[in-house]
Design a protein around this motif. Sequence first.
Motif, PDB file in Angstrom:
ATOM      1  N   ILE A  29      -4.976  -3.257 -28.316  1.00  0.00           N
ATOM      2  CA  ILE A  29      -3.626  -3.454 -27.504  1.00  0.00           C
ATOM      3  C   ILE A  29      -3.768  -4.318 -26.241  1.00  0.00           C
ATOM      4  CG2 ILE A  29      -2.510  -1.285 -28.531  1.00  0.00           C
ATOM      5  CD1 ILE A  29      -2.360  -0.493 -25.318  1.00  0.00           C
ATOM      6  N   ALA A  30      -2.655  -5.179 -25.846  1.00  0.00           N
ATOM      7  CA  ALA A  30      -2.770  -6.052 -24.566  1.00  0.00           C
ATOM      8  C   ALA A  30      -1.714  -5.233 -23.741  1.00  0.00           C
ATOM      9  CB  ALA A  30      -2.385  -7.319 -24.998  1.00  0.00           C
ATOM     10  N   PHE A  31      -2.087  -4.887 -22.776  1.00  0.00           N
ATOM     11  CA  PHE A  31      -1.295  -4.055 -21.707  1.00  0.00           C
ATOM     12  C   PHE A  31      -1.185  -4.900 -20.295  1.00  0.00           C
ATOM     13  CE2 PHE A  31      -1.059  -0.965 -18.225  1.00  0.00           C
ATOM     14  CZ  PHE A  31       0.281  -0.563 -18.288  1.00  0.00           C
ATOM     15  N   SER A  32      -0.163  -4.795 -19.573  1.00  0.00           N
ATOM     16  CA  SER A  32      -0.085  -5.236 -18.131  1.00  0.00           C
ATOM     17  C   SER A  32       1.275  -4.938 -17.484  1.00  0.00           C
ATOM     18  CB  SER A  32      -0.108  -6.985 -18.166  1.00  0.00           C
ATOM     19  OG  SER A  32       0.862  -7.711 -19.181  1.00  0.00           O
ATOM     20  N   GLU A  33       1.192  -5.099 -16.422  1.00  0.00           N
ATOM     21  CA  GLU A  33       2.313  -4.725 -15.454  1.00  0.00           C
ATOM     22  C   GLU A  33       2.767  -6.275 -15.108  1.00  0.00           C
ATOM     23  OE1 GLU A  33       3.804  -3.367 -11.167  1.00  0.00           O
ATOM     24  OE2 GLU A  33       1.990  -2.536 -11.975  1.00  0.00           O
ATOM     25  N   VAL A  34       4.003  -6.707 -15.732  1.00  0.00           N
ATOM     26  CA  VAL A  34       4.594  -8.069 -15.404  1.00  0.00           C
ATOM     27  C   VAL A  34       5.526  -8.085 -14.481  1.00  0.00           C
ATOM     28  CG1 VAL A  34       4.050  -8.700 -17.702  1.00  0.00           C
ATOM     29  CG2 VAL A  34       6.268  -7.648 -17.264  1.00  0.00           C
ATOM     30  N   LEU A  35       6.138  -7.131 -13.806  1.00  0.00           N
ATOM     31  CA  LEU A  35       7.209  -7.146 -12.853  1.00  0.00           C
ATOM     32  C   LEU A  35       7.068  -5.812 -12.062  1.00  0.00           C
ATOM     33  CD1 LEU A  35       9.128  -9.542 -12.113  1.00  0.00           C
ATOM     34  CD2 LEU A  35      10.718  -8.248 -13.388  1.00  0.00           C
ATOM     35  N   ASN A  36       7.640  -6.016 -10.822  1.00  0.00           N
ATOM     36  CA  ASN A  36       8.042  -4.508 -10.096  1.00  0.00           C
ATOM     37  C   ASN A  36       9.443  -4.728  -9.480  1.00  0.00           C
ATOM     38  OD1 ASN A  36       7.826  -2.498  -7.831  1.00  0.00           O
ATOM     39  ND2 ASN A  36       5.981  -2.306  -8.713  1.00  0.00           N
ATOM     40  N   LEU A  37      10.216  -3.614  -9.855  1.00  0.00           N
ATOM     41  CA  LEU A  37      11.733  -4.094  -9.420  1.00  0.00           C
ATOM     42  C   LEU A  37      11.650  -3.573  -7.967  1.00  0.00           C
ATOM     43  CD1 LEU A  37      13.669  -2.243 -12.238  1.00  0.00           C
ATOM     44  CD2 LEU A  37      13.086  -4.450 -11.955  1.00  0.00           C
ATOM     45  N   GLN A  38      10.828  -2.609  -7.503  1.00  0.00           N
ATOM     46  CA  GLN A  38      10.834  -2.258  -5.892  1.00  0.00           C
ATOM     47  C   GLN A  38      10.557  -3.442  -5.240  1.00  0.00           C
ATOM     48  OE1 GLN A  38       9.217   1.251  -4.210  1.00  0.00           O
ATOM     49  NE2 GLN A  38       9.769   2.554  -5.922  1.00  0.00           N
ATOM     50  N   GLN A  39       9.489  -4.393  -5.636  1.00  0.00           N
ATOM     51  CA  GLN A  39       9.250  -5.655  -4.900  1.00  0.00           C
ATOM     52  C   GLN A  39      10.436  -6.649  -4.960  1.00  0.00           C
ATOM     53  OE1 GLN A  39       5.513  -7.097  -6.305  1.00  0.00           O
ATOM     54  NE2 GLN A  39       4.257  -4.973  -5.959  1.00  0.00           N
ATOM     55  N   LEU A  40      11.176  -6.232  -5.879  1.00  0.00           N
ATOM     56  CA  LEU A  40      12.383  -7.374  -5.797  1.00  0.00           C
ATOM     57  C   LEU A  40      13.653  -6.909  -5.283  1.00  0.00           C
ATOM     58  CD1 LEU A  40      12.317  -8.517  -9.808  1.00  0.00           C
ATOM     59  CD2 LEU A  40      11.375  -9.583  -7.638  1.00  0.00           C
ATOM     60  N   GLY A  41      13.509  -5.629  -4.580  1.00  0.00           N
ATOM     61  CA  GLY A  41      14.309  -4.867  -3.593  1.00  0.00           C
ATOM     62  C   GLY A  41      15.408  -3.983  -4.121  1.00  0.00           C
ATOM     63  N   VAL A  42      14.882  -3.709  -5.499  1.00  0.00           N
ATOM     64  CA  VAL A  42      15.844  -2.263  -6.150  1.00  0.00           C
ATOM     65  C   VAL A  42      15.245  -0.902  -5.549  1.00  0.00           C
ATOM     66  CG1 VAL A  42      16.330  -1.382  -8.330  1.00  0.00           C
ATOM     67  CG2 VAL A  42      16.084  -4.058  -8.038  1.00  0.00           C
ATOM     68  N   PRO A  43      16.290  -0.272  -5.248  1.00  0.00           N
ATOM     69  CA  PRO A  43      15.919   0.883  -4.487  1.00  0.00           C
ATOM     70  C   PRO A  43      15.255   1.962  -5.522  1.00  0.00           C
ATOM     71  CG  PRO A  43      18.087   0.696  -4.563  1.00  0.00           C
ATOM     72  CD  PRO A  43      17.658  -0.674  -4.787  1.00  0.00           C
ATOM     73  N   GLU A  44      14.387   2.743  -5.220  1.00  0.00           N
ATOM     74  CA  GLU A  44      13.819   3.735  -5.781  1.00  0.00           C
ATOM     75  C   GLU A  44      14.894   4.431  -6.702  1.00  0.00           C
ATOM     76  OE1 GLU A  44      11.362   7.816  -5.176  1.00  0.00           O
ATOM     77  OE2 GLU A  44      10.617   6.082  -4.142  1.00  0.00           O
ATOM     78  N   GLY A  45      15.888   4.870  -5.959  1.00  0.00           N
ATOM     79  CA  GLY A  45      16.913   5.828  -6.505  1.00  0.00           C
ATOM     80  C   GLY A  45      17.685   5.345  -7.361  1.00  0.00           C
ATOM     81  N   LEU A 348       6.408  -2.808 -17.497  1.00  0.00           N
ATOM     82  CA  LEU A 348       4.922  -2.791 -18.298  1.00  0.00           C
ATOM     83  C   LEU A 348       5.325  -3.607 -19.593  1.00  0.00           C
ATOM     84  CD1 LEU A 348       4.047   0.824 -17.938  1.00  0.00           C
ATOM     85  CD2 LEU A 348       3.525  -1.131 -16.708  1.00  0.00           C
ATOM     86  N   ARG A 349       4.396  -4.302 -19.919  1.00  0.00           N
ATOM     87  CA  ARG A 349       4.434  -5.142 -21.216  1.00  0.00           C
ATOM     88  C   ARG A 349       3.101  -4.672 -22.333  1.00  0.00           C
ATOM     89  NH1 ARG A 349       2.058 -10.186 -23.056  1.00  0.00           N
ATOM     90  NH2 ARG A 349       3.557 -11.411 -24.274  1.00  0.00           N
ATOM     91  N   ILE A 350       3.415  -4.008 -23.350  1.00  0.00           N
ATOM     92  CA  ILE A 350       2.425  -3.575 -24.228  1.00  0.00           C
ATOM     93  C   ILE A 350       2.585  -4.528 -25.713  1.00  0.00           C
ATOM     94  CG2 ILE A 350       1.631  -1.727 -25.497  1.00  0.00           C
ATOM     95  CD1 ILE A 350       3.545  -0.226 -23.220  1.00  0.00           C
ATOM     96  N   MET A 351       1.395  -4.918 -26.193  1.00  0.00           N
ATOM     97  CA  MET A 351       1.609  -5.710 -27.600  1.00  0.00           C
ATOM     98  C   MET A 351       0.192  -5.526 -28.135  1.00  0.00           C
ATOM     99  SD  MET A 351       1.488  -9.720 -26.276  1.00  0.00           S
ATOM    100  CE  MET A 351       1.694 -10.010 -28.024  1.00  0.00           C
ATOM    101  N   LEU A 352       0.245  -5.999 -29.582  1.00  0.00           N
ATOM    102  CA  LEU A 352      -0.880  -5.617 -30.452  1.00  0.00           C
ATOM    103  C   LEU A 352      -1.808  -6.972 -29.805  1.00  0.00           C
ATOM    104  CD1 LEU A 352      -2.349  -5.025 -32.882  1.00  0.00           C
ATOM    105  CD2 LEU A 352      -1.056  -6.987 -34.268  1.00  0.00           C
ATOM    106  N   ASN A 353      -3.371  -6.397 -29.667  1.00  0.00           N
ATOM    107  CA  ASN A 353      -4.327  -7.440 -29.321  1.00  0.00           C
ATOM    108  C   ASN A 353      -4.901  -7.758 -30.840  1.00  0.00           C
ATOM    109  OD1 ASN A 353      -6.481  -9.072 -28.909  1.00  0.00           O
ATOM    110  ND2 ASN A 353      -7.417  -7.400 -27.666  1.00  0.00           N
ATOM    111  N   GLY A 354      -4.366  -8.594 -31.698  1.00  0.00           N
ATOM    112  CA  GLY A 354      -4.759  -8.749 -32.821  1.00  0.00           C
ATOM    113  C   GLY A 354      -6.313  -9.139 -33.220  1.00  0.00           C
ATOM    114  N   GLN A 355      -6.735  -9.781 -32.184  1.00  0.00           N
ATOM    115  CA  GLN A 355      -8.257 -10.127 -32.483  1.00  0.00           C
ATOM    116  C   GLN A 355      -9.297  -8.903 -32.476  1.00  0.00           C
ATOM    117  OE1 GLN A 355      -9.519 -13.321 -33.221  1.00  0.00           O
ATOM    118  NE2 GLN A 355      -7.328 -13.806 -33.565  1.00  0.00           N
TER     119      GLN A 355
END
Length: 756
Positions: A29-45, A348-355
């Motif tokens: 699998i391929a996995f990564s964090e592609v974005l963070n909403l808190q860093q974009l100013g969205v409050p935790e609540g 988060l982004r998850i996908m098949l790592n076909g190779q």
Amino acid sequence: PTIYYDQRSYSYHSSSLFSTITTMAGVPIAFSEVLNLQQLGVPEGSIKHGLTTMESDKWIVSVEPDKVSLVDLQNGAQVTRRPIKAEAAVMNPQQNILALRSGKMIQMFNLDSKSKLKSHDMEAPIVFWKWTGPSNLALVTASSVYHWSIEGTSAPVKMFDRHPTIGANTQIINYQVSPDTHWCLLGGISAGAGGGVNGNMQLYSVEKKVSQPLQGHAGAFCKIKLSGREDPAQVLVFHEKKADNPTHQLFVMEVGRDPSKGTPHRLPPTQIPVPAEAANDFPVSLVVDAKDDIAFLLSKMGFVYMFDIHSGKTMFRTRITQETVFVTCAQASTGAVFGITVRTGKVLRIMLNGQNLVPYIVNTLRDNQLAIKVAGRLGLPGAEHLYTAEFDRLIGAGQVKEAAVLVASSGTALRTPHTIARFQQIPAEPGAPQPVFQYFSTLLESGKLNEQESIELAKPVLQQGRPQLMEKWLKDDKLHCSEALGDLIMPSDTAMALSVYLRSECHGKAIQCFVQRGEYDKIVPYSTSVGYSMDYSSMLSQLLFNNPQGALDLAKGLVNAEGGPLIDIQATAEAFLSSNRVQETTAFLLEALKDNKQEHAYLQTKLLEINLIGGAPQVADAIMQNGVLTHYDRAHVGKLCERAGMWQRAAEHYTDINDIKRVFKNSHQMNPEFVVEYFGKLNREQSLALLKDMMSRGPSNMQVCVEVAKKYHDELGSSDLVQVFESQKAFEGLYYYLGAVVNFSEDPVVHFKYIQ
């Protein structure tokens, strides 16, 4: 966690939005964090179930205390904050249509047109909602499920009541509708014994209006293509965990198949390998990678399980986060799954790592059969040696059909000339088809033959005189069209060979087919359309000897080619003439010269000349009568007409009075009306001179001369006309002339001479 990342996947990457990425080789699998909403100013609540939604890879919507934040994932993750007070908001998966909810009031807004589409005041509060597609919003209350279309002004339509097993004390976390819209799946969780969390789902048939309760936490519908079946299978993939049983299982069963097409597909349930440390864990979502027929199951503790939908087997398991992923969606174009962690707002982004998938199945799971099937279905590397070994085993055991099926499912791994040869070498059983035919038949059932397979199949089929089979396969696009296949078919069927050459873009061979079929008029349009150039002069020369009409058709096409003639008109005409083809030369020049250009004066002259000299004066006469050509040498053509006895045509081409007098020696062979009209083209002096010359040749011309004098009396003058008649002692003609004009003339000469 196992981490793998491909930076090409998103256009809005920037270092400020992504955590550090590392790579671990060998995992599928391929996995990564592609974005963070808190860093974009969205409050935790606001980053939790019910307040933040992600229906597709286009938008993330978060409801804050006094506004709604819209994160545009297709435009650099730009954030738009609107001063809207709402309890919940959810964006349409395809269109910029935002649904808002406050209390029992729900509304839809088109953000592009900045207009409200519709609104409705529900009878009961909504506890869960979700877009099930681009045109339908599902609404779940404590007791029922509704569908609300974006079309028109209609109110939400009640679909079904919630089953007692998924009653009001159950928190709804999932709702799905099947691709054919005939099945619905409602899922939720509730408190269980001993602090556990129970999962219950309700499968509802829209057509039969009946429900089936399921014990489990997550499920999803998808369509898959099953081997050996023409129609796709619409399956429900779901997790099962009964309250009194610690076992987690995966079910895959077909729903909605037409009974007339056969028994619905269903796999035996397979056990999900939940690790010991996650005994109290439970799934929160199941998302299908429709591109690869893979299902991803995400749990509350941050585990992800990857399943092969065709076999139901677990292919990989890992923990990707310590936090709960509370919302997920699929990306159709890549097969990736996106999820957002509660409070922290990691996207988060998850996908098949076909190779890595097939090597992992082989080396870690040690499931060669699964590796073979997955590699073949997805066209992945890593199972080549397994295919070869299994193929040899099946051939050795005499399992021809099974070996053919294996090759068909191997992708390209076994589809080689060597494999064809192996089947060709197997002797046929009495009463059974040739093994190689069984092989090709199996390949045709699953798809299209490659180039070598198409050729090897065509050889025996053509030898047996069964071209109709070839026609069917070509029509169904089951054969790879190539020059070699066309060459094989050409001796027996030029039309079929032409079809193959056209598809394989063998332009030279296609043109040869046109020639052999006598379709010369198609050569130039085809060559022009595909940008193919060739030596047309050589082709014309060859055709002139054995097919003059074909040469003519080709020449016409060449001279009328878009962008200008592709051959020299004069050289081509001379080539036709050198073969003594006057008729074809004439037809070609008529086509080539139809635009009547000054630059073609010589060729216009030549066209008339070859017919006047070549024994076809009537053809030249018709051409001149048509009046399309006007730039030829008129004096030269006039002499040729005179030589051919075409006195009237000759007279039309002369301007010199001596030439005219010479031709009019034959005026007795001309049409009298032509003669009279012809004088209208001459000046006064020429008319009197010609009239005098005609009278001098005896009484045979006298009647027409009188008619000329009568018609042109005013132009030529009575005195001069009288003088001409008297000089030739044509007193009878003079009498008739004067008798015709005396009653209308005030000229004293006319009256005097008439009385005289």
